[in-house]
Design an enzyme around this catalytic site. Structure first.
Site, PDB file in Angstrom:
ATOM      1  N   ASN A  10      43.756  96.246  24.230  1.00  0.00           N
ATOM      2  CA  ASN A  10      44.509  96.373  22.978  1.00  0.00           C
ATOM      3  C   ASN A  10      45.222  95.045  22.734  1.00  0.00           C
ATOM      4  OD1 ASN A  10      46.198  97.026  20.873  1.00  0.00           O
ATOM      5  ND2 ASN A  10      47.564  98.323  22.090  1.00  0.00           N
ATOM      6  N   TRP A  11      44.700  94.275  21.803  1.00  0.00           N
ATOM      7  CA  TRP A  11      45.236  92.925  21.588  1.00  0.00           C
ATOM      8  C   TRP A  11      46.520  92.949  20.758  1.00  0.00           C
ATOM      9  CZ3 TRP A  11      40.183  89.682  20.212  1.00  0.00           C
ATOM     10  CH2 TRP A  11      39.302  89.761  21.303  1.00  0.00           C
ATOM     11  N   LYS A  12      46.878  94.097  20.255  1.00  0.00           N
ATOM     12  CA  LYS A  12      48.096  94.243  19.424  1.00  0.00           C
ATOM     13  C   LYS A  12      48.110  93.176  18.323  1.00  0.00           C
ATOM     14  CE  LYS A  12      50.403  96.115  23.434  1.00  0.00           C
ATOM     15  NZ  LYS A  12      51.618  96.663  23.981  1.00  0.00           N
ATOM     16  N   HIS A  96      49.327 105.259  19.329  1.00  0.00           N
ATOM     17  CA  HIS A  96      49.941 104.352  20.316  1.00  0.00           C
ATOM     18  C   HIS A  96      51.456 104.480  20.219  1.00  0.00           C
ATOM     19  CE1 HIS A  96      51.147 100.665  22.363  1.00  0.00           C
ATOM     20  NE2 HIS A  96      49.949 100.664  22.910  1.00  0.00           N
ATOM     21  N   GLU A  98      53.716 102.378  20.211  1.00  0.00           N
ATOM     22  CA  GLU A  98      54.354 101.443  19.260  1.00  0.00           C
ATOM     23  C   GLU A  98      54.239 101.974  17.837  1.00  0.00           C
ATOM     24  OE1 GLU A  98      52.349  97.909  20.638  1.00  0.00           O
ATOM     25  OE2 GLU A  98      53.445  98.092  22.535  1.00  0.00           O
ATOM     26  N   GLU A 168      49.908 106.784  28.493  1.00  0.00           N
ATOM     27  CA  GLU A 168      50.658 105.526  28.544  1.00  0.00           C
ATOM     28  C   GLU A 168      52.152 105.824  28.589  1.00  0.00           C
ATOM     29  OE1 GLU A 168      48.271 102.049  26.899  1.00  0.00           O
ATOM     30  OE2 GLU A 168      49.185 102.997  25.170  1.00  0.00           O
ATOM     31  N   GLY A 174      54.139  96.980  28.561  1.00  0.00           N
ATOM     32  CA  GLY A 174      54.669  95.641  28.317  1.00  0.00           C
ATOM     33  C   GLY A 174      55.892  95.303  29.151  1.00  0.00           C
ATOM     34  N   SER A 212      51.095  98.194  31.725  1.00  0.00           N
ATOM     35  CA  SER A 212      51.166  97.076  32.673  1.00  0.00           C
ATOM     36  C   SER A 212      50.020  97.071  33.684  1.00  0.00           C
ATOM     37  CB  SER A 212      52.530  97.055  33.375  1.00  0.00           C
ATOM     38  OG  SER A 212      53.558  96.841  32.418  1.00  0.00           O
ATOM     39  N   GLY A 233      47.132  96.058  27.512  1.00  0.00           N
ATOM     40  CA  GLY A 233      47.695  95.182  26.493  1.00  0.00           C
ATOM     41  C   GLY A 233      47.676  93.733  26.954  1.00  0.00           C
ATOM     42  N   GLY A 234      48.796  93.266  27.504  1.00  0.00           N
ATOM     43  CA  GLY A 234      48.970  91.855  27.844  1.00  0.00           C
ATOM     44  C   GLY A 234      47.819  91.235  28.627  1.00  0.00           C
TER      45      GLY A 234
HETATM   46  C1  PEP Z   1      49.172  98.901  25.576  1.00  0.00           C
HETATM   47  O1  PEP Z   1      49.294  98.095  24.682  1.00  0.00           O
HETATM   48  O2  PEP Z   1      48.651  99.982  25.341  1.00  0.00           O
HETATM   49  C2  PEP Z   1      49.640  98.522  26.918  1.00  0.00           C
HETATM   50  C3  PEP Z   1      49.465  99.381  27.897  1.00  0.00           C
HETATM   51  O3  PEP Z   1      50.224  97.285  27.083  1.00  0.00           O
HETATM   52  P1  PEP Z   1      50.517  96.513  28.484  1.00  0.00           P
HETATM   53  O4  PEP Z   1      49.242  96.567  29.271  1.00  0.00           O
HETATM   54  O5  PEP Z   1      50.885  95.127  28.086  1.00  0.00           O
HETATM   55  O6  PEP Z   1      51.618  97.251  29.163  1.00  0.00           O
END
Ligand code: PEP
Length: 250
Positions: A10-12, A96, A98, A168, A174, A212, A233-234
């Site tokens: 997920n590049w957000k 999600h 967010e 999640e 994050g 994470s 994500g990251g």
């Molecule tokens: C996400 O964006 O769904 C996520 C899990 O981010 P991260 O891996 O950065 O915690």
């Protein structure tokens, strides 16, 4: 039943079109031919067409990060399933945290989007997860069950092949604070039981962990019986780290 593992990035809201093209091309070269695991890339909307082109001819799947529940109309700023299908996109991340926390998406809105996705033949990655306050209050399972029930109750067995669930925990997204594999497995097991109770083909539905996930913790998480993949994500923003995640060793 053997489930194909899914590793989704997920590049957000990161990256220009040129940066997205580089990242997608790099991943296409490294993991584009893997047939034993599903690789999904969810770039920002502006880069969907470019990324799709960059991974054409590989097994990588492109997903949107969100979509409207409406087909068209006066919905300024929204992107409809019809428009995404027009781009050749057939997967979408829905609910999600967010979207829920920052943009006020309720369980009801997520449900409408899941129904719209099914109507248009999309595969949905439906995200659920508790906040830190909810976990500390011992409400994790209650919250996750409410979210899963709201999104998926009554969809019918046939919908199962178009549903992926992502657990999640909000406190792990994050933050660098990953759930332990035992914490994640406990919730994944509960989710699978709930999917069964809802009449869905629970043993065939992939349940991804997100929060994470990094190259140095993916192997342990993937060793758990009900963790079928990761939503990342990251660590999905660099070819090296996401490649290592796709190439996890359980
Ligand atoms: C996400 O964006 O769904 C996520 C899990 O981010 P991260 O891996 O950065 O915690």
């Amino acid at each position: 039943m053997a489930r194909t593992p899914i590793l989704a990035g997920n590049w957000k809201m990161h990256g220009t079109i040129a940066e997205a093209k580089d990242l997608a091309s790099g991943l296409a070269a490294r993991v584009g031919s893997r047939s034993d695991r599903g690789v999904v890339l969810a770039p920002p909307c502006t880069a969907l067409a470019t990324v799709r082109e960059a991974v054409a001819g590989t097994r990588i799947v492109v997903a949107a990060q969100n979509m409207s529940w409406a087909d068209k109309g006066a919905f300024t700023g929204e992107v409809s399933p019809v428009m995404l299908a027009d781009l050749g996109v057939g997967h979408v991340i829905l609910g999600h945290s967010e979207r829920r926390e920052i943009f006020g998406e309720t369980d009801e809105v997520v449900r409408k989007k899941v129904e719209a996705a099914l109507k248009h033949g999309f595969t949905s990655i439906v995200c659920v997860g508790e906040t830190l306050a909810e976990r500390d209050a011992g409400r994790t399972l209650e919250v996750v069950k409410r979210q899963v029930d709201a999104a998926l109750n009554g969809l019918g067995n046939d919908a199962g092949s178009k549903i992926v669930v992502a657990y999640e925990p909000v406190w792990a997204i994050g933050t660098g604070r990953v759930a332990t594999r035992e914490q994640a497995q406990e919730v994944h097991g509960e989710i699978r039981g709930l999917l069964r109770d809802l009449g869905l083909p629970a043993d065939a539905i992939a349940i991804l962990y997100g929060g994470s996930v990094k190259p140095d913790n993916v192997d342990g998480l993937m060793a758990e019986p009900d963790i079928d993949g990761a939503l990342v994500g990251g660590a999905s923003l660099e070819v090296e780290s996401f490649t290592r995640i796709v190439e996890y060793r359980a």
